[in-house]
Design a protein around this motif. Structure first.
Motif, PDB file in Angstrom:
ATOM      1  N   CYS A 176     -35.519  55.438  77.394  1.00  0.00           N
ATOM      2  CA  CYS A 176     -35.348  55.776  75.976  1.00  0.00           C
ATOM      3  C   CYS A 176     -34.880  54.531  75.234  1.00  0.00           C
ATOM      4  O   CYS A 176     -33.875  53.916  75.609  1.00  0.00           O
ATOM      5  CB  CYS A 176     -34.330  56.901  75.822  1.00  0.00           C
ATOM      6  SG  CYS A 176     -33.847  57.215  74.107  1.00  0.00           S
TER       7      CYS A 176
ATOM      8  N   CYS B 264     -34.288  54.441  71.828  1.00  0.00           N
ATOM      9  CA  CYS B 264     -33.631  54.756  70.553  1.00  0.00           C
ATOM     10  C   CYS B 264     -32.314  53.989  70.444  1.00  0.00           C
ATOM     11  O   CYS B 264     -31.529  53.941  71.400  1.00  0.00           O
ATOM     12  CB  CYS B 264     -33.347  56.252  70.443  1.00  0.00           C
ATOM     13  SG  CYS B 264     -34.824  57.285  70.461  1.00  0.00           S
TER      14      CYS B 264
ATOM     15  N   LEU C 221     -29.970  57.191  66.604  1.00  0.00           N
ATOM     16  CA  LEU C 221     -29.456  58.460  67.141  1.00  0.00           C
ATOM     17  C   LEU C 221     -28.408  59.065  66.219  1.00  0.00           C
ATOM     18  O   LEU C 221     -28.386  60.286  65.997  1.00  0.00           O
ATOM     19  CB  LEU C 221     -28.863  58.234  68.533  1.00  0.00           C
ATOM     20  CG  LEU C 221     -29.873  57.864  69.638  1.00  0.00           C
ATOM     21  CD1 LEU C 221     -29.138  57.458  70.904  1.00  0.00           C
ATOM     22  CD2 LEU C 221     -30.819  59.016  69.915  1.00  0.00           C
TER      23      LEU C 221
ATOM     24  N   ARG D 291     -28.565  62.686  64.402  1.00  0.00           N
ATOM     25  CA  ARG D 291     -27.490  63.680  64.555  1.00  0.00           C
ATOM     26  C   ARG D 291     -27.020  64.186  63.204  1.00  0.00           C
ATOM     27  O   ARG D 291     -26.828  65.376  62.995  1.00  0.00           O
ATOM     28  CB  ARG D 291     -26.305  63.057  65.329  1.00  0.00           C
ATOM     29  CG  ARG D 291     -26.364  63.270  66.832  1.00  0.00           C
ATOM     30  CD  ARG D 291     -25.012  63.021  67.493  1.00  0.00           C
ATOM     31  NE  ARG D 291     -24.487  61.695  67.221  1.00  0.00           N
ATOM     32  CZ  ARG D 291     -24.780  60.618  67.937  1.00  0.00           C
ATOM     33  NH1 ARG D 291     -25.604  60.703  68.951  1.00  0.00           N
ATOM     34  NH2 ARG D 291     -24.272  59.447  67.623  1.00  0.00           N
TER      35      ARG D 291
ATOM     36  N   ARG E   1     -28.540  67.369  68.998  1.00  0.00           N
ATOM     37  CA  ARG E   1     -28.989  67.126  70.361  1.00  0.00           C
ATOM     38  C   ARG E   1     -30.131  66.118  70.323  1.00  0.00           C
ATOM     39  O   ARG E   1     -30.789  65.940  69.290  1.00  0.00           O
ATOM     40  CB  ARG E   1     -29.432  68.420  71.052  1.00  0.00           C
ATOM     41  CG  ARG E   1     -30.577  69.126  70.369  1.00  0.00           C
ATOM     42  CD  ARG E   1     -30.708  70.576  70.830  1.00  0.00           C
ATOM     43  NE  ARG E   1     -31.063  70.696  72.221  1.00  0.00           N
ATOM     44  CZ  ARG E   1     -32.308  70.638  72.687  1.00  0.00           C
ATOM     45  NH1 ARG E   1     -33.331  70.434  71.863  1.00  0.00           N
ATOM     46  NH2 ARG E   1     -32.551  70.769  73.974  1.00  0.00           N
ATOM     47  N   TYR E   2     -30.342  65.459  71.456  1.00  0.00           N
ATOM     48  CA  TYR E   2     -31.445  64.499  71.512  1.00  0.00           C
ATOM     49  C   TYR E   2     -32.767  65.271  71.603  1.00  0.00           C
ATOM     50  O   TYR E   2     -32.917  66.195  72.410  1.00  0.00           O
ATOM     51  CB  TYR E   2     -31.283  63.570  72.723  1.00  0.00           C
ATOM     52  CG  TYR E   2     -32.398  62.553  72.814  1.00  0.00           C
ATOM     53  CD1 TYR E   2     -32.482  61.513  71.889  1.00  0.00           C
ATOM     54  CD2 TYR E   2     -33.388  62.653  73.797  1.00  0.00           C
ATOM     55  CE1 TYR E   2     -33.525  60.594  71.946  1.00  0.00           C
ATOM     56  CE2 TYR E   2     -34.413  61.725  73.866  1.00  0.00           C
ATOM     57  CZ  TYR E   2     -34.475  60.699  72.935  1.00  0.00           C
ATOM     58  OH  TYR E   2     -35.502  59.794  72.991  1.00  0.00           O
TER      59      TYR E   2
ATOM     60  N   ARG F  77     -33.082  58.514  80.611  1.00  0.00           N
ATOM     61  CA  ARG F  77     -32.744  59.926  80.371  1.00  0.00           C
ATOM     62  C   ARG F  77     -33.443  60.818  81.393  1.00  0.00           C
ATOM     63  O   ARG F  77     -34.557  60.519  81.832  1.00  0.00           O
ATOM     64  CB  ARG F  77     -33.164  60.360  78.962  1.00  0.00           C
ATOM     65  CG  ARG F  77     -32.333  59.738  77.842  1.00  0.00           C
ATOM     66  CD  ARG F  77     -32.774  60.269  76.487  1.00  0.00           C
ATOM     67  NE  ARG F  77     -32.037  59.647  75.395  1.00  0.00           N
ATOM     68  CZ  ARG F  77     -30.893  60.095  74.896  1.00  0.00           C
ATOM     69  NH1 ARG F  77     -30.356  61.208  75.403  1.00  0.00           N
ATOM     70  NH2 ARG F  77     -30.297  59.479  73.896  1.00  0.00           N
TER      71      ARG F  77
ATOM     72  N   ASP G  38     -29.859  68.849  76.342  1.00  0.00           N
ATOM     73  CA  ASP G  38     -30.892  67.891  75.935  1.00  0.00           C
ATOM     74  C   ASP G  38     -31.170  66.936  77.097  1.00  0.00           C
ATOM     75  O   ASP G  38     -30.570  67.049  78.169  1.00  0.00           O
ATOM     76  CB  ASP G  38     -30.494  67.139  74.655  1.00  0.00           C
ATOM     77  CG  ASP G  38     -29.177  66.405  74.801  1.00  0.00           C
ATOM     78  OD1 ASP G  38     -28.653  66.321  75.936  1.00  0.00           O
ATOM     79  OD2 ASP G  38     -28.659  65.900  73.790  1.00  0.00           O
TER      80      ASP G  38
END
Length: 496
Positions: A108, A110, A115, A119, A130-131, A156, A183
């Motif tokens: 990931c 990001c 992020l 959020r 949540r992701y 992840r 998530d």
């Protein structure tokens, strides 16, 4: 999974060992010993910014002091080491790579800023943050573009987005979590370090842990860890989440409620036996409901099924009461050895003199320990045996020194003691009672001011035990000194 019970206590060395952690370690040890199993100590030090060597040393020191003796771990070794997570990074990276290769995890890219923005947007929309799996299905082209931008990816885990994760907990029963609230959580950070939920699963499997016994606050981590177990193809251990320890007002226990670390209690004069006894009662009780018992009894009777579901209330008064019991009942030499460092710290006795005067200290402890609740209190209570009285208790002065003829009575008492050839409990008491009888007074009218004169206090061990231990010369000197003080300060000045 092995047939032999294997449990672990796995603290993060980011501070001292606190009461909650000590209780978790104790329950693990009791369970292991009850089942002839193995108690493993593992240090979870992957938080490189907050973990310190001093914290590691403090944790080991506290556990040794409490008698929480681990079978495998730091300083002991074992077949499943190393026992510091920072020395096991290759294993985590290997297992993370396996998940990537099997398509069960993904990189990931990001950024933290992206992020945080997502959020915030979700919270504004009234959704739980949540992701959302933005990088779950990246193509090679996108990955190369992000890497060219210098983005360092995390890894992840792909978590099922439907269905449920069920935790079968020995203490709490069946606890169900909807996968929709989970998530795709991070298992490896961008700096190459594992996250807690990943590392502890890999380690528990590698160390053949059969039962994970830990604080209730970790229950919310368990569904994530179960997902890691399943993705890696590991067999699940049994889980048991012990109740929280709350402050008397049922708030979260913190420093504002007093001492919370094991070393703070040690430094305040609590005995390790009392703390172990008390911690065992925080969420568990023996079959006969007795409140005073030793480790052997706890090991014999301990089962997870009898651990309470409800929060345990931290009660310093009860701990202090238990400590007072052990102070009275444990071996006299042991208590003497324990109180000497407190005496040295307070300047009551010099360290080099403790050995030479050991037998005397022991005699003093023997007559004094019934009234103290902690070693610190005991050291204060016996200080007058080693140092001259510097001041007299104010309420005692008003009650006993400011009476008519108080100074004269103390002098007569001192003279009566001086005349004795034999200086024993019986002879000193007989001398006092003969004197008071001869002048028509109750013995208490001499006993109380004498106690204040030679100890500075109104309560303590039996007066004649004190007199004999202090000896004739010191007792007489202090009585005469008090008589002079009365003449200079109080209404007793006219009495002489």
């Amino acid at each position: 999974m092995t047939d032999k019970v294997r449990v672990r206590f796995a603290p993060s060395p980011t501070g001292s060992l606190h009461i909650g952690g000590a209780r978790t370690a104790l329950f693990n040890l009791l369970f292991a010993r009850h089942n002839n199993g193995v108690f493993v100590l593992r240090i979870e030090d992957t938080d490189t910014e907050r973990s310190t060597e001093e914290s590691v040393a403090q944790i080991l020191r506290s556990m040794k002091w409490l008698g929480l003796d681990w079978d495998e771990g730091p300083e002991k070794g074992g077949d499943y080491g190393p026992y510091f997570q920072s020395q096991r990074l290759e294993l985590y990276r290997k297992e993370a790579q396996r998940l990537l290769d099997e398509g069960k995890a993904y990189y990931c890219y990001c950024t933290p800023e992206e992020l945080a923005a997502r959020r915030e947007a979700m919270m504004k929309a009234g959704k739980a943050p949540r992701y959302e799996g933005l990088c779950r299905n990246l193509c090679d082209e996108d990955r190369k573009r992000y890497e060219a931008e210098g983005r360092k990816p995390v890894i992840r885990l792909k978590v099922p987005q439907e269905g449920q994760t069920v935790v079968e907990d020995i203490i709490r029963g069946t606890v169900v979590f909807e996968n929709s609230v989970l998530d795709d959580f991070i298992i490896m950070k961008s700096n190459g370090m594992p996250t807690y939920n990943f590392a502890c699963v890999v380690d528990d499997h590698a160390m053949k842990i059969t039962h994970v016994i830990r604080a209730e606050e970790h229950l919310s981590n368990t569904p994530k860890q179960i997902q890691v177990y399943k993705a890696l193809g590991y067999e699940l251990p049994r889980f048991a989440h012990v109740p929280m320890i709350l402050a008397p007002d049922r708030s979260k226990l913190s420093k504002r409620h007093g001492a919370t670390s094991v070393e703070e209690f040690r430094d305040q004069g609590y005995l390790s036996q009392a703390i172990i006894n008390y911690l065992t009662l925080l969420g568990w009780s023996p079959l006969d409901s007795e409140e005073i018992f030793d480790m052997e009894k706890a090991i014999r009777e301990f089962t997870l099924e009898r651990v309470n579901k409800t929060a345990a209330i931290y009660d310093i008064k009860k701990l202090t009461w238990i400590n007072g019991h052990y102070l009275r009942e444990l071996d006299l030499d042991y208590i003497t050895d324990q109180v000497i460092p407190f005496m040295v710290k307070k300047g009551i006795i010099a360290e080099e003199d403790a050995g030479k005067r050991y037998e005397y200290i022991k005699q003093v402890v023997a007559v004094s320990r019934d009234r103290a609740k902690t070693l610190d209190e005991l050291a204060d209570a016996i200080a007058f045996f080693f140092k001259d009285v510097a001041e007299y208790e104010e309420k005692g002065v008003k009650k006993h020194f400011f009476k008519e003829n108080a100074a004269e009575l103390l002098i007569k008492g001192a003279e009566a003691l001086e005349r004795l050839d034999e200086f024993t409990h019986e002879s000193t008491e007989r001398a006092f009672r003969s004197l008071t009888d001869s002048i028509g007074l109750k013995a208490a009218e001499l006993i109380h001011p004498t106690r204040l004169a030679i100890t500075g206090r109104t309560v303590g061990p039996g007066l004649f035990e004190i007199i004999v231990l202090l000896g004739k010369e010191e007792t007489v000197k202090r009585m005469r000194k008090a008589a002079d003080w009365i003449k200079n300060h109080g209404t007793g000045a006219s009495a002489s």
